[in-house]
Design an enzyme around this catalytic site. Structure first.
Site, mmCIF file in Angstrom:
data_model
loop_
_atom_site.group_PDB
_atom_site.id
_atom_site.type_symbol
_atom_site.label_atom_id
_atom_site.label_comp_id
_atom_site.label_asym_id
_atom_site.label_seq_id
_atom_site.Cartn_x
_atom_site.Cartn_y
_atom_site.Cartn_z
ATOM 1 C CD GLU A 1 3.465 -8.612 -2.207
ATOM 2 O OE1 GLU A 1 3.302 -8.112 -0.944
ATOM 3 O OE2 GLU A 1 2.616 -7.901 -2.859
ATOM 4 C CG ASN B 1 0.593 -12.283 4.984
ATOM 5 O OD1 ASN B 1 -0.083 -11.515 5.580
ATOM 6 N ND2 ASN B 1 0.153 -12.978 4.249
#
Length: 892
Positions: A366, A333
């Protein structure tokens, strides 16, 4: 005669262990390969697949139509108010939209949400109330109907709605945790990839439909509230002074699957990268110290990617947060990256070396997505592999930069490259690039083909292009498509322009067709030159490809010689079924090796003479570790496919008498584990255990139990691997020492170092009784750190007695095991013994309804089936490679 690490063993011994080679070795594996589908086609049919029903009658793909384009969002104004007691939430959406074509209805994605009211306010006009909400539950859509046509132009769509904070670890869900005082509470957290933002708010939940977001959260005033952007306002709620309204800054234009919000109790540690980005790592309350290692990695990683891409990180902050209940390994995210606790938290005293390495890799993965996936996003899920394959490659580049002592690229070959080769050799593999239609199909491609093969072919492409041109092409791609969407071909175009090489032509042969080639090599000496005859054909786990239409690949071939093993002497592009290559100035006594660095995604079959000439390079270590590993792994795979005798593989193992490298031993251990698993069905199982004890004893004696001065990260990994292998194989001195140390650990006399816990736990359980299991379960209950709980969960299946195996399986579904970790416990049972495999499979069948309801057809159910019916967890020799398997298709 066969010399195995100092002990002379006759070939008759080998032939007694493998009496009908290669039939014994290849057939049982191939039977499983052919009858067990490794890729879940639909969640509704996974159970039928696992029970080996006829997969030729699989249901057809469901018809699917993407959302209409007559109305699209520009900005979402979203306010959510979660109730952490009743597990519901209220939401208000005010979305600025653009009507492209006059229409009397708006079609959006919506799942598990009840819309209370909806209206549309055209710019400068009067509010129009919706007259109906038509839910298409199967397609997860809702159609809002209006009494008159909405005219072309801008307007505001207003929706009030309610939903449930579910317990399925997707959408907007609840995550259970215990306070330092032991009280059970719940956080409200999100997991939206691939298609679950629609469970938190009605939206256009497709990656290409980007918009900006203004998010507000109404939360208890004693809770932390986080979202993608920084907080710009925090004020008491006018209707309830126990609540706060927290408003966040406007996001960049982004896809819905990257939106995130978290409400809970957390501590944090904070730092700042050299380029001025604020970095925080959020931990459970009281465990802020466990966030320091991830913070160190993140603060180093952001400037590395800034420099590598030559594109700055576009947000003012980035938060990394550990979530208690989390199905994936981590999720990228934008600005708020969520992790399992075990993928983010490191206890300086109680975390093992493999956990540190795992955290470094996941953080690197990530944060790479913040550019590759978030700034530039795939146009549709068909191109998911590019996001995940690229991040799975560059995470290693990042960790190599941060921790050069990890020798991480050699570990890549064992953890990703060879695993992808094994899976892609199956007849039921699939191309890297898979056309995706209905959202129910998306989870199918979160697998080792997208991740590990994707990473492997990008690594091959990087080597083919060269780092300088690769970086130029990446910079061009990110600049051209920033805040937009792109397809695979867009990246090929940019790399082709930067390098001048036929990238699209080469790479389409690797991404659009499944499988890979085996390169068959023979040689002839002509004066001072070496003539190589090279051909390619499809490699199949089921044996040589005999089909009429044999696919071809554009294969980058590199060649080195014994004169300088670390230097590539010649590069060619094999674009035909066969060719002849001349290497000048190679003396007859020099060996020649194909694929130095084990970079090309293919297997190699050398002539007997070429293979024999390479053995001294293994013995004297002049071949690089990654090449020693590659040779052994190729040969073992050829034997599994029935193309060569297994005896040839065991002969090759003799050459590893002086092997010092952890990753090479790890791969040897994996392959011996496969062999041991097969022989567990025969009368020769004890003899292969003796073979393993003989093979590992010298290196075990050399390493000992205690860390020595000057040792590093890889020595710790190797010690754990070797002691665990010896202990499990019943090596008496190892077993006795493990029991002694375990007793001292339990009694508090001498606490085991973190790196020794897994091998000691495994050894005492493998040869333990009910008292041993009870002690281990007590340690599990007392453990305050999730890493320790997981460490115990993953070895519980080693217990041998049938009644104790059943006790472990029952424990897997208990409240003591987090839902996402149940899979590891059951898989550990399935992978430990023949009886364990049968018991685990029966347990899954008996508890199918509960398991299916818990995981709702996601990738965890797929992994559970694979691990249970095939005993896949036996492949992994230590906790790091095991955790890699557990998370590899889960780390988004």
């Amino acid at each position: 005669m066969l010399l195995v690490l100092g002990r002379r063993v006759s070939l008759s011994f080998v032939k007694r262990v493998i009496p009908q080679d290669p039939v014994l070795l290849s057939k049982p594996i191939l039977q499983n390969f052919r009858t067990i589908k490794f890729r879940v086609i639909h969640s509704s049919t996974v159970f039928a697949i696992a029970t080996r029903q006829n997969t030729d009658t699989m249901p057809e793909r469901r018809p699917f139509v993407r959302l209409p384009t007559d109305v699209y969002p520009v900005n979402y104004g979203l306010c959510l108010k979660p109730d952490l007691i009743d597990f519901t939430f209220e939401g208000k959406l005010e979305a600025i939209v653009e009507v492209n074509l006059a229409t009397n209805q708006i079609v959006m994605n919506c799942a598990d949400i009840d819309i209370i009211t909806a209206s549309f306010v055209p710019e400068g006009g009067e509010e129009i109330n919706a007259t109906g909400f038509n839910y298409q539950n199967e397609d997860e859509k809702v159609t809002l109907s209006f009494p008159s046509a909405l005219q072309k132009g801008s307007g505001t769509l207003k929706i009030d709605f309610v939903g449930e904070l579910n317990d399925k670890m997707k959408g907007f869900y609840r995550s259970k945790y215990a306070t330092p005082a032991g009280e059970i509470r719940y956080a409200a957290v999100t997991q939206f990839e691939a298609t679950d933002a629609r469970r938190a708010f009605p939206c256009w939940d497709e990656p290409a439909i980007k918009a900006t977001f203004d998010i507000s959260l109404i939360v208890p005033k004693d809770r932390v509230a986080l979202s993608n952007m920084n907080v710009i306002d925090r004020k008491p709620h006018p209707e309830d002074d126990s609540l706060l309204e927290v408003k966040f800054a406007t996001t960049p234009i982004m896809s819905t699957y990257l939106v995130a919000f978290v409400i809970g109790e957390y501590d944090f540690v904070e730092g700042q990268s050299s380029d001025g980005v604020t970095v925080r790592v959020y931990t459970p309350t009281g465990k802020a110290e466990q966030g320091k290692f991830a913070l160190e990695v993140a603060v180093k990683t952001l400037p590395f990617y800034n420099d590598y891409f030559n594109v700055p990180y576009p947000l003012p902050k980035i938060d990394l947060i550990a979530i208690a209940d989390f199905a994936a390994g981590a999720m990228e995210n934008w600005g708020l990256v969520t992790y399992r606790e075990t993928a983010l938290l490191i206890d300086p005293k109680n975390s093992c070396s493999s956990s540190r390495q795992w955290v470094a890799l996941v953080v690197g993965h990530e944060l790479a997505h913040q550019w590759f996936g978030n700034l530039v996003t795939m146009e549709w899920w068909t191109h998911l592999w590019l996001n995940e394959g690229f991040a799975s490659w560059i995470e290693y580049l990042c960790v190599d930069h941060c921790f050069p002592d990890y020798d991480i690229w050699t570990q890549f070959v064992s953890a990703d490259y060879t695993r992808a080769l094994d899976l892609d050799a199956l007849d039921n593999s699939h191309p890297i690039e898979v056309n995706v239609g209905h959202p129910s199909e998306v989870d199918e491609i979160f697998d080792a083909i997208s991740y590990s093969k994707g990473a492997s072919v990008i690594r091959m492409l990087h080597n083919y292009i060269g780092d300088e041109d690769f970086r130029k092409g990446m910079h061009s791609y990110l600049l051209k498509f920033q805040h937009k969407n792109a397809a695979t071909e867009d990246l090929w175009d940019c790399l082709e322009q930067a390098s001048g090489k036929p990238i699209a032509l080469v790479m389409s042969s690797w991404t659009k067709q499944m499988g890979f080639p085996i390169i068959v090599v023979d040689q002839e000496q002509q004066g001072d030159d070496r003539i190589l005859k090279i051909s390619q054909k499809k490699f199949c786990a089921s044996g040589p490809h005999n089909g009429e239409d044999c696919p071809n690949w554009m294969v980058p071939i590199s060649i080195c010689t014994g004169e300088d093993p670390g230097c590539t002497k010649l590069k060619v592009l094999l674009d035909s079924p066969e060719t002849t290559i001349t290497i000048n100035n190679v003396s007859p006594d020099q060996w020649v090796k194909i694929n130095p660095g084990t970079v090309g995604f293919y297997r190699i079959q050398y002539s007997s003479a070429m293979l024999e000439s390479l053995l001294p390079g293994i013995r004297d270590l002049t071949l690089l570790p990654v090449d020693r590993l590659g040779l052994q792994n190729d040969l073992f795979s050829l034997s599994r496919a029935g193309m060569i005798s297994t005896v040839e593989v065991l002969k090759l193992m003799e050459a590893f008498v002086n092997e010092p490298n952890y990753t090479v031993w790890s791969d040897l251990s994996c392959n011996l584990g496969v062999l041991s698993s097969l022989l567990s069905h025969t009368d020769f199982h004890e003899e292969i255990q003796e073979f393993i004890r003989d093979l590992f004893t010298p290196i075990g004696l050399k390493l000992g139990w205690e860390c020595k001065q000057g040792e590093g990260h890889l020595d710790a990994l190797l010690r754990g691997l070797v002691l665990g292998k010896l202990g499990k194989a019943g090596h008496k001195p190892t077993l006795e020492e493990a029991r002694r140390r375990f007793k001292d650990h339990v009694e508090g006399k001498q606490i085991l170092s973190a790196d020794l816990r897994s091998p000691v736990y495994l050894t005492v359980l493998k040869h333990g009784d009910s008292a041993t299991l009870d002690t281990m379960l007590k340690l599990h209950k007392q453990a305050d750190m999730q890493e320790e709980k997981n460490r115990i969960e993953r070895v519980l299946g080693a217990i041998s007695a049938p009644d104790l195996i059943q006790k472990v399986l029952t424990f897997a579904l208990s409240e003591d095991v987090r839902p996402q970790d149940t899979v590891s416990v059951i898989g550990g049972v399935a992978g430990s013994s023949k009886h364990g495999r049968k018991a685990a499979w029966k347990f899954v069948k008996d508890n199918w309804e509960e398991l299916h309801n818990r995981y709702q057809g996601g990738f965890l159910i797929s992994r559970l089936i694979k691990g249970t019916v095939y005993g896949a967890f036996r492949k992994f020799p230590d906790p790091f490679t095991f955790s890699t398997f557990c998370y590899i298709t889960a780390v988004f």
